[in-house]
Write an enzyme that holds these catalytic residues in place. Structure first.
Site: not given
Length: 676
Positions: A354, A358-360, A362, A377, A473
Site C-alpha cells: 500500500l 522511512g519508517f517501514g 505497509v 506495517k 505526526d
C-alpha cells in the site's frame, strides 16, 4: 369430502385466522421468524431454523428488519382517539468477532419509513448519517443496545442501553444491568457475551413514561426497569409509523441475532416462549483437543513418519518463527501470529504493498481466520532497548476507540522487525486525493468533514481518553479515508502517552518538516500545543491543496503559511484556496479554515487554541474571535530553508528523565529520513 379432510381444512382455517389476528397492525408475536411478515434489507437474513440475523462479522455493514404493516399512533390533533400505549419485547444475542471486541449494536426503532438508503453503519447504527443525526424532522424513536463508546454522542461506556429521540445522542442511558426481584440488587450484564438476552420496552401514554428493562433470556421480567424516562411520544411520532430492528458494524463487528419478537399497541405484549426460540449457531472453537485414539503401526513406518513430520515441522517453524518473551504473555489478545500475517499478505507480496517510507512498508491483507481486511506495517527494529515499554504502549493504544481514528488492532515481533496491524481503510490516504492524479478531486464538503473528524480525534486523544496521547505526526499522508470518505487519523508509530496532569517530557523531536512547531527545535518538548501547530499546517494543506513547504516554485510560494498570510493581509484570503475546487466551496467555511489554520500556526504556543476550542470553531458552537492579520506571528521551524530533500525529520536529544527542563541538542544526532 370425508371427515379427516374436513378436519384438516378446519384446522387450516383456524390457523390462518389465528395467524392473521396475531399479525394485524396492533400486535404480533414471533417465536422464531418462519413466515414472518418482515421487510429485510442490508445484510439481514432469516436462517432456515427461523433465526433472524441482522448483521454478520463483515465490517461497516448494516441490516434492518421492519414489520411490513404500519402502526397507527393517531397523533393528529383532530383525532378523538388518545395517543396509545404500546409494549414490545425481543430476545437478542451479540456474538463478537473477537473476544471482548465487537460492534456496534442493535436498536429497536419506530420510524416513518422502512428504507434507510442514506443511513450509514458504525456508530450511526444504520439509522442516520452525519447530516441527518439530530434533526427534529426525523421523527424517530430508538432504543439502542450499544457496544462502542462514541465521545461525539457522549456515550457513558461501551456497554449501555440508551433511549434516543431523532439522534444517537441518548436522552437517557445506563450501563446494561438488571434487577432480579428475588435478589434485590442490580447485576451487570455484558452485551457482548454471546448469550441471548431479553429487552422489554413499555410506554405508558397516560403518564408519559417510557420504561426499558433488560435481563438474561431465562430470567423473568424484573419489576424494576433499567431506564424510566418521562417523555411525550405524541410530540415525536407521526400518525403512521413502522416498527423494526436495526443493527450495524464498524471497525469491529459482531453477529447480531434476534431469536423472537413480540409487539402490542393496545396492551402488554405477549410473552415469548423461550423453549420455542431458534438456537444460535455454535460458537467457533479456536482449537480442538487431540484425539485419544492410538494407532499401532510398524516401527519402521513410525520412524520414517516421525522424521518426515519433524523435517516439515522445523522448516515451517523456521519460516514462521517469531520473537516471544515471557513478559509478552499479558498482551496475548494484542499479539497476532506471524504465520497468519504472512498468509494474509500473500507472503508480503509486492502486489499487496500500500505504501512505503522511512519508517517501514505497509501491506494490505485479509486475515485467514476471519476474512477481515487489515493493513500490516513492517517496522525495522534492531535492538531490544525500550521494546517492552513500546509494546506496552501498543497495548494501551489498542484500547483507543474513536470513529475518526484508524484502529490499531495489535502487533507481532519476528527477528529484526516489528509488525503493527491496523484497520484497513479502502479509500487510501488523504494526500493521494490532494496531490496525486491517482484520485479524483475531493469536494469541499468532504474536506471540511475530514477536518472536523480529525479535530474530533485529536480532542479525544488530548482530553477525553484515560491518558493524554500526543500523536506527533499529524499530516495529510497520515489521514486515511474509509469507504464513505470519512477521515481517520492513523499511524501511531510516533505517538506517546502520558497521564493527565503530568509533565509531558520527550527525549526525541520527531515529526515532518513543515508541521514541526518552532519551539520543538529549541526545547525538544512535545505538548498538545505542538499537535495543534501540526493540525494548523494540516488545515492549510487541505484548504489550499499545497504542502506546508513547497520545494519548487516562486520564492513567495515556498512556505504555505506565508502565502496564506499574504493573501489575508491583502484582503483576498480566499485566493489561497485550492484552484482545483474551482470556487465550489462555502466561502464562510473556507475563510474559517484558513484563518483558524493560521491561528493554530502561531509561533507562541500559548497563543494557539486548544483542540476543544478548535472543535467548537469548526462546529459553529463558538465564533472565531476577530483577529487582525498583523497580530499573528507565524514562523515555521524551518522557514526559509528549502534545501531539504527529505520530508521527515528526527532530531535526538539527551535524556532528561524526571524533569521538565528542556534537554540539550546534540548536533551530531540529527538524522534525516525520506518520506514515509
Amino acid at each position: 369430502m370425508d371427515a379427516s379432510t374436513r378436519a384438516l381444512l378446519l384446522l387450516t382455517i383456524l390457523f390462518s385466522i389465528h395467524f392473521c389476528l396475531a399479525q394485524d397492525e396492533n400486535q404480533f408475536i414471533y417465536n422464531g421468524f418462519h413466515g414472518a411478515n418482515l421487510h429485510l434489507d442490508g445484510v439481514a437474513k432469516i436462517h432456515p431454523n427461523g433465526l433472524l440475523q441482522l448483521t454478520n462479522i463483515s465490517r461497516q455493514q448494516m441490516g434492518h428488519a421492519f414489520y411490513k404493516i404500519p402502526v397507527s399512533f393517531n397523533t393528529s390533533s383532530s383525532s378523538s382517539i388518545p395517543f396509545p400505549s404500546f409494549s414490545t419485547n425481543f430476545v437478542f444475542a451479540m456474538v463478537p468477532e473477537l473476544p471482548d471486541t465487537g460492534g456496534n449494536g442493535i436498536a429497536f426503532t419506530i420510524s416513518p419509513f422502512m428504507a434507510f438508503e442514506h443511513a450509514v453503519p458504525s456508530q450511526y447504527l444504520g439509522l442516520f448519517n452525519i447530516s441527518t443525526n439530530g434533526l427534529p424532522t426525523n421523527h424517530v424513536l430508538a432504543i439502542e443496545l450499544d457496544t462502542i463508546q462514541n465521545p461525539e454522542f457522549e456515550d457513558i461506556d461501551n456497554n449501555h442501553v440508551g433511549i434516543d429521540v431523532n439522534s444517537l445522542k441518548s436522552v437517557q442511558s445506563a450501563t446494561a444491568t438488571y434487577f432480579p426481584t428475588e435478589e434485590g440488587k442490580n447485576i451487570r450484564l455484558k452485551l457482548l457475551n454471546g448469550d441471548p438476552m431479553q429487552l422489554w420496552i413499555d410506554y405508558d401514554a397516560a403518564h408519559k413514561i417510557l420504561n426499558v428493562t433488560i435481563a438474561p433470556v431465562r430470567s423473568t421480567k424484573p419489576n424494576r426497569p433499567l431506564l424510566s424516562t418521562p417523555i411525550d411520544l405524541s410530540q415525536v411520532l407521526l400518525e403512521n409509523m413502522y416498527i423494526g430492528l436495526s443493527a450495524a458494524t464498524g471497525a469491529f463487528s459482531s453477529d447480531h441475532y434476534v431469536l423472537g419478537w413480540s409487539f402490542n399497541r393496545t396492551g402488554p405484549a405477549q410473552s415469548l416462549e423461550t423453549s420455542k426460540l431458534p438456537l444460535l449457531p455454535p460458537h467457533k472453537k479456536s482449537s480442538q483437543k487431540p484425539s485419544n485414539i492410538i494407532i499401532i503401526s510398524p516401527i519402521a513406518a513410525i520412524f520414517v513418519l516421525i522424521m518426515v513430520i519433524g523435517a516439515v515441522y522445523f522448516r515451517r517453524r523456521k519460516k514462521y518463527e517469531e520473537l516471544r518473551e515471557d513478559w509478552e504473555t499479558e498482551y496475548g489478545p494484542q499479539r497476532f501470529s506471524y504465520k497468519n500475517l504472512y498468509i494474509a499478505t500473500k507472503g508480503f507480496k509486492g502486489t499487496e504493498l500500500l505504501g512505503a517510507g522511512g519508517f517501514g512498508k505497509v501491506y494490505r491483507g485479509t486475515l485467514p481466520t476471519s476474512d477481515v481486511q487489515v493493513a500490516v506495517k513492517r517496522v525495522s527494529h534492531d535492538s531490544k532497548q525500550g521494546m517492552k515499554e513500546f509494546v506496552a504502549e501498543i497495548a494501551s493504544m489498542r484500547r483507543l476507540r474513536h470513529r475518526n481514528l484508524v484502529q490499531l488492532l495489535g502487533y507481532c515481533r519476528r527477528k529484526g522487525e516489528l509488525l503493527l496491524v491496523y484497520d484497513y481503510m479502502p479509500s487510501g490516504s488523504l494526500d493521494k486525493f490532494l496531490f496525486s492524479n491517482e484520485k479524483p478531486t475531493l469536494s469541499w464538503f468532504h474536506r471540511f468533514q475530514v477536518l472536523k473528524g480529525v479535530a474530533s480525534a485529536l480532542l479525544y486523544l488530548h482530553e477525553e481518553w484515560e491518558q493524554v496521547v500526543l500523536h506527533r505526526d499529524v499530516k495529510a499522508s497520515n489521514v486515511l479515508l474509509d469507504a464513505d470518505l470519512n477521515g481517520r487519523l492513523g499511524d501511531f508509530g510516533l505517538a506517546r502517552l502520558y497521564d493527565h496532569g503530568t509533565c509531558l517530557q520527550t527525549t526525541h523531536v520527531v515529526g515532518t518538516v513543515g508541521y514541526l512547531a518552532p519551539e520543538l527545535t529549541k526545547t525538544g518538548k512535545a505538548t498538545t500545543r505542538t499537535d495543534v501547530f501540526a493540525f494548523g499546517a494540516f488545515m492549510l494543506e487541505v484548504a489550499c491543496g499545497k504542502r506546508p513547504i513547497v520545494l519548487q516554485g516562486l520564492p513567495e510560494d515556498l512556505i504555505l503559511v506565508d502565502m496564506v498570510m499574504e493573501c489575508w493581509r491583502s484582503g483576498a484570503i480566499l485566493d489561497a484556496s485550492d484552484p482545483k475546487l474551482e470556487g465550489n466551496y462555502s466561502a464562510e467555511e473556507m475563510e474559517l479554515v484558513l484563518k483558524l489554520g493560521l491561528l493554530c500556526s502561531q509561533s507562541i504556543p500559548a497563543m494557539r487554541p486548544n483542540m476543544r476550542q478548535v472543535m467548537q470553531y469548526l462546529d459553529g458552537s463558538a465564533s472565531l474571535p476577530e483577529i487582525q492579520a498583523d497580530r499573528i506571528v507565524c514562523t515555521s521551524a524551518f522557514t526559509g530553508s528549502n534545501d531539504y530533500e527529505a520530508s521527515d525529520l528526527v532530531i535526538s536529544f539527551s535524556s532528561s528523565f524526571g524533569k521538565c527542563s528542556a534537554p540539550s541538542l546534540s548536533s551530531n544526532e540529527s538524522i534525516l529520513h525520506k518520506g514515509r
